[in-house]
Design an enzyme around this catalytic site. Structure first.
Site, short mmCIF file in Angstrom:
data_model
loop_
_atom_site.label_atom_id
_atom_site.label_comp_id
_atom_site.label_asym_id
_atom_site.label_seq_id
_atom_site.Cartn_x
_atom_site.Cartn_y
_atom_site.Cartn_z
N ASP A 199 0.87 -1.18 0.00
CA ASP A 199 0.00 0.00 0.00
C ASP A 199 0.91 1.23 0.00
OD1 ASP A 199 -1.55 2.16 0.63
OD2 ASP A 199 -2.56 1.24 2.35
N LYS A 225 -3.56 11.88 -3.24
CA LYS A 225 -2.46 12.13 -2.31
C LYS A 225 -1.19 12.51 -3.06
CE LYS A 225 -4.33 8.83 1.04
NZ LYS A 225 -4.88 9.63 2.13
N CYS A 363 -7.60 6.55 10.98
CA CYS A 363 -8.07 5.29 10.37
C CYS A 363 -7.10 4.14 10.65
CB CYS A 363 -8.28 5.42 8.86
SG CYS A 363 -9.55 6.56 8.39
N1 PLP Z 1 -3.83 3.35 2.97
C1 PLP Z 1 -3.15 4.34 3.53
C2 PLP Z 1 -1.76 4.07 4.05
C3 PLP Z 1 -3.70 5.62 3.62
O1 PLP Z 1 -3.00 6.61 4.17
C4 PLP Z 1 -5.00 5.83 3.10
C5 PLP Z 1 -5.64 7.16 3.22
O2 PLP Z 1 -5.32 7.96 4.05
C6 PLP Z 1 -5.67 4.77 2.51
C7 PLP Z 1 -5.05 3.54 2.47
C8 PLP Z 1 -7.04 4.93 1.94
O3 PLP Z 1 -7.01 5.79 0.84
P1 PLP Z 1 -8.36 6.22 0.07
O4 PLP Z 1 -9.32 6.67 1.13
O5 PLP Z 1 -7.92 7.32 -0.84
O6 PLP Z 1 -8.86 5.02 -0.65
#
Ligand code: PLP
Length: 425
Positions: A199, A225, A363
């Protein structure tokens, strides 16, 4: 390192940073970055001048749009150094990319197989796997973090078995900005024939990515991002792995032939891109890549590292502060708490002074539970942030701490000690 003039020029590309009605310091770039005018104009141009679907009508507008869309795919392939264009799948974001992979892998996972994640994953790299293992009666294993906040690779070696089908790990953690040792992890995983999903949401606009060198099986991230539009993500997958996937969704644009008896699917990448894509977003993405391409990743990393070190140096003057894993290898982000101060109160007060930071669990509740905290204050920088902004942030932070009855007697902070390099007052 960027010069003062260069940063000024970079900032001029961002209308939101120069909007007098919205004047603020934006330190929440890990949530989403601001957008340069090139991206905004490209989206505007698409809606004003092109606005057609792709791969459907075969009229001139459709062809122009299709060319733009495929150019974006090619440039994205080059940006992450993938081997083939077909390995780049457009999704709605990291979240969809991971869910798509989880769905498609489900018929390769059997009872008693396992999937490994880490303690410091974003919820979107936890929940899809939880759902999958529950449906399959498989197991979810979790790599703990070591004292540097990195993946504990020693424990990984104890967890991994021949039943491990996938390891799914963040390149950079979204809570503390720690860079994980993914290269070693990928090598270990492949010895056991486990697939590896990285990721890259928090790495993509800060570290140069070469998916071939990394040899990861999947690399996923969100475009918003990396200075691009929202609602768009990338799923990179090795062609030989994606070839085995049966489509995640059925619909237009992903078939060769449909009868009521059977459907013959298109090849990659289309078989995984059912329905009308986010055309405007994909065209905007190309401009985000061009924008980022104006600077070398080494230059960006170097500059952002200066910002982070400057912020750490300042914050360390505050009595009772805890900066999580402050000496670890990190990108442009840091998280902290201050004794007896609730992160939420501090975040709200800073917001009143026009300073945007992120507060809460980001999150990532499991890592907060592991550290026995309810949340943190997170600062995350982008290449348009400046030391002058950090000065201003620090000034208001101290002010907020006074308001929140911070015990001044124990403090060693010295605001005036730091040279101000204001460029955007
Ligand atoms: N994974 C990581 C490490 C993140 O920082 C984020 C968002 O902050 C996500 C996944 C999820 O991204 P999205 O909400 O753009 O799908």
């Amino acid at each position: 390192m960027f010069s003062y003039e260069e940063i000024k020029t970079i900032r001029n590309h961002f209308p939101s940073l120069n909007n007098q009605d919205n004047h603020r310091i934006y330190f929440d770039n890990a949530a989403t970055t601001q957008k340069p005018v090139q991206v905004i104009n490209a989206i505007n141009k698409y809606y004003c001048h092109l606005n057609s679907n792709v791969n459907r009508s075969f009229n001139l507008l459709d062809q122009w749009t299709n060319n733009d869309l495929e150019l974006s795919r090619t440039n994205m392939k080059d940006f992450i150094h993938a081997k083939y264009r077909d390995e780049i799948i457009f999704t709605s974001g990291t979240t969809e990319s991971i869910n798509l992979i989880a769905f498609c892998l489900s018929n390769m996972i059997n009872k008693s197989d396992d999937i490994i994640i880490s303690h410091s994953e974003h919820h979107s790299n936890i929940i899809p796997w939880q759902v999958l293992i529950q449906n399959k009666n498989a197991h979810l294993k979790v790599i703990p973090v070591n004292s540097e906040g990195e993946l504990n690779l020693i424990v990984l070696k104890q967890l991994i078995t021949k039943n491990t089908k996938l390891i799914s790990i963040s390149h950079v953690t979204n809570t503390f900005g720690i860079i994980n040792p993914i290269q070693k992890l990928i090598q270990t995983a492949h010895k056991y024939k486990a697939l590896v999903l990285i990721d890259g949401s928090q790495a993509i606009s800060h570290i140069s990515i070469d998916v071939q060198k990394l040899d990861c099986d999947f690399y996923v991230f969100s475009i918003h991002k990396m200075y691009g539009p929202t609602g768009l993500g990338i799923l990179y997958g090795k062609q030989k792995v994606l070839d085995k996937f049966t489509p995640y969704q059925g619909g237009g644009g992903m078939i060769e032939q449909v009868t009521f008896n059977q459907t013959i699917f298109s090849g990659l990448p289309f078989k995984l891109e059912a329905g009308t894509p986010n055309i405007a977003g994909i065209i905007g993405t190309n401009k985000a890549l061009t924008f980022l391409g104006n600077y070398s990743m080494i230059q960006i990393k170097h500059y952002e590292n200066k910002l982070i070190q400057y912020a750490i140096q300042m914050l360390m003057n505050i009595h009772g502060i805890q900066i999580y894993y402050k000496n670890s290898k990190r990108t442009q982000m840091l998280s902290f708490n201050i004794e007896k101060i609730h992160y939420f109160d501090l975040g709200q007060l800073l917001n009143n002074y026009g300073i945007a930071v992120r507060t809460g669990t980001h999150c990532a509740q499991p890592i907060m539970d592991y550290l026995n905290i309810n949340g943190t204050i997170r600062l995350s920088f982008a290449l348009y942030n400046t030391m002058a902004e950090i000065d201003i942030f620090y000034h208001y932070l101290i002010k907020c701490l006074y308001i929140l009855s911070y015990d001044q007697k124990h403090s060693t902070f010295k605001v005036n000690k730091f040279k101000r390099i204001r460029i955007n007052t």
